[in-house]
Design a protein around this motif. Structure first.
Motif, short mmCIF file in Angstrom:
data_model
loop_
_atom_site.label_atom_id
_atom_site.label_comp_id
_atom_site.label_asym_id
_atom_site.label_seq_id
_atom_site.Cartn_x
_atom_site.Cartn_y
_atom_site.Cartn_z
N MET A 1 88.88 24.59 -10.50
CA MET A 1 88.64 22.83 -11.03
C MET A 1 88.01 22.60 -12.63
SD MET A 1 86.68 19.86 -9.68
CE MET A 1 87.52 17.62 -10.24
N THR A 2 89.45 21.80 -12.63
CA THR A 2 89.93 21.40 -14.64
C THR A 2 88.51 21.10 -15.15
OG1 THR A 2 91.85 22.62 -14.10
CG2 THR A 2 90.83 21.76 -16.26
N VAL A 3 88.03 21.25 -15.55
CA VAL A 3 87.15 20.53 -16.68
C VAL A 3 87.94 18.80 -17.30
CG1 VAL A 3 85.29 19.95 -17.79
CG2 VAL A 3 85.06 21.86 -16.22
N ARG A 4 87.73 18.19 -17.21
CA ARG A 4 88.09 17.02 -17.99
C ARG A 4 87.43 16.62 -19.29
NH1 ARG A 4 89.38 12.68 -16.54
NH2 ARG A 4 87.21 12.56 -14.70
N LEU A 5 88.00 16.67 -20.72
CA LEU A 5 86.95 15.97 -21.79
C LEU A 5 87.68 15.00 -21.52
CD1 LEU A 5 86.30 19.78 -23.20
CD2 LEU A 5 84.82 18.02 -21.02
N LEU A 6 86.80 13.66 -23.04
CA LEU A 6 87.37 12.98 -23.62
C LEU A 6 86.56 12.74 -25.20
CD1 LEU A 6 88.86 10.06 -24.48
CD2 LEU A 6 86.22 8.47 -23.19
N ILE A 7 87.37 13.44 -26.02
CA ILE A 7 86.99 13.14 -27.89
C ILE A 7 86.99 12.27 -27.83
CG2 ILE A 7 87.76 14.39 -29.51
CD1 ILE A 7 89.28 16.67 -27.80
N GLU A 25 90.59 26.85 -24.08
CA GLU A 25 89.79 27.47 -23.60
C GLU A 25 89.72 27.44 -22.12
OE1 GLU A 25 86.97 29.30 -24.25
OE2 GLU A 25 88.04 29.43 -27.04
N GLY A 26 90.92 26.25 -21.38
CA GLY A 26 91.32 25.70 -20.79
C GLY A 26 89.98 24.19 -19.83
N TYR A 27 90.03 23.32 -20.97
CA TYR A 27 89.55 21.83 -20.65
C TYR A 27 90.63 20.88 -20.94
CZ TYR A 27 85.11 23.93 -21.45
OH TYR A 27 84.04 24.26 -21.39
N SER A 28 90.85 19.87 -19.53
CA SER A 28 92.14 19.04 -19.29
C SER A 28 91.60 18.33 -21.01
CB SER A 28 92.20 18.39 -18.47
OG SER A 28 92.98 17.31 -18.04
N ILE A 29 92.52 17.70 -21.32
CA ILE A 29 92.26 16.90 -22.49
C ILE A 29 92.84 15.53 -22.65
CG2 ILE A 29 91.54 16.63 -25.21
CD1 ILE A 29 89.95 18.68 -24.00
N ASP A 30 91.39 14.12 -23.06
CA ASP A 30 91.56 12.84 -22.98
C ASP A 30 91.29 12.53 -24.34
OD1 ASP A 30 93.64 11.29 -23.16
OD2 ASP A 30 92.33 9.47 -21.32
N GLU A 31 92.08 12.12 -25.22
CA GLU A 31 91.57 11.37 -27.11
C GLU A 31 91.56 10.32 -26.80
OE1 GLU A 31 93.45 13.13 -29.65
OE2 GLU A 31 94.63 14.57 -28.06
N ALA A 32 90.75 9.34 -27.90
CA ALA A 32 90.78 8.12 -28.46
C ALA A 32 90.28 8.44 -30.12
CB ALA A 32 89.57 7.47 -27.63
N PRO A 33 90.74 7.53 -30.50
CA PRO A 33 90.79 7.43 -31.64
C PRO A 33 89.62 6.61 -32.51
CG PRO A 33 92.44 5.87 -31.81
CD PRO A 33 91.79 6.61 -30.19
N ASP A 34 88.85 5.74 -31.35
CA ASP A 34 88.33 4.31 -31.59
C ASP A 34 87.59 3.99 -30.25
OD1 ASP A 34 89.16 2.35 -29.85
OD2 ASP A 34 90.74 2.81 -31.83
N ALA A 35 86.06 3.90 -30.64
CA ALA A 35 85.58 3.55 -29.27
C ALA A 35 85.79 2.07 -29.21
CB ALA A 35 83.98 3.04 -30.45
#
Length: 237
Positions: A1-7, A25-35
């Protein structure tokens, strides 16, 4: 199962480089430029498997962002920041972060910390034995009960909101009730074997845990500091 990260990182180049490295490295990435946009993402789609948060984010800084996340979510949080002052490290951990990595860093360090955080999810320390209720404080009106079967901690009829790290710390101390556990032992048991982090992390999380379970955190009766050695949990005081 793919691990989801929020940067959550306001520097576009740093965020992009981290995203690409973690995707490799196999992670699923979402991004945010601010809080603010990160909190909206959490509100709309729920928490990912872990957050990576910078501290210098603009109008809402990383400390405030972490506190806001902790109001509703127990998602593991790693701070990645160029700020390496002791005050900043402690402040981030007290806000609710689980770990702190200073820039510059190697991507292997980030992935090692992520793996350690993920391994904390299952199993919890109390699952080594049959699930049971542990009475940590026998206050007649509102006893403190750790239920390893349901993974909850209650003060009387009220369930206490502990983060995963705080819960695992409490479980480890309860499993060794009456015996002193050193900071290094707690690091290895809770943060995983081979963890190379700072022992200050233990002190900060113990302090936060005390504010939630002790009747008087300034005069703790459940988690006792044994000067020069570590911490001991005393049952039924």
């Amino acid at each position: 199962m793919t691990v989801r990260l929020l940067i959550i990182e306001d520097d576009d180049r740093v965020r992009e480089a981290l995203r690409l490295a973690l995707e490799d490295e196999g992670y699923s990435i979402d991004e945010a430029p601010d809080a603010e946009s990160a909190l909206r993402k959490l509100s709309y789609s729920g928490p990912p498997d872990a957050l990576i948060v910078d501290l210098m984010l603009g109008r809402m800084d990383g400390f405030t962002c972490i506190r806001e996340v902790r109001r509703d979510h127990d998602v593991p949080i790693i701070v990645v920041s160029a700020r390496d002052d002791t005050h900043d490290v402690v402040a981030a951990l007290e806000a609710g972060a689980d770990d702190y990595v200073t820039k510059p860093y190697e991507i292997k360090e980030i992935t090692a910390r992520l793996r350690a955080l993920r391994r904390r999810s299952t199993p919890v320390p109390g699952s080594r034995e049959a699930p049971r209720d542990l009475h940590l404080d026998t206050d007649a009106e509102a006893p403190l009960i750790l239920s390893t079967g349901s993974g909850t901690v209650r003060r009387g009829d009220v369930e206490l909101h502990l983060t995963l790290t705080e819960y695992r710390l409490l479980c480890e101390l309860a499993e060794s009730a009456g015996h002193v556990l050193s900071r290094r032992a707690l690091l290895e048991r809770v943060w995983d074997h081979g963890f190379f982090g700072d022992e200050r992390i233990v002190d900060v999380h113990i302090r936060r845990l005390r504010t939630k379970i002790e009747r008087d955190p300034s005069d703790p009766r459940i988690i006792i500091t044994v000067r020069g050695l570590g911490y001991r949990l005393d049952l039924g005081r």
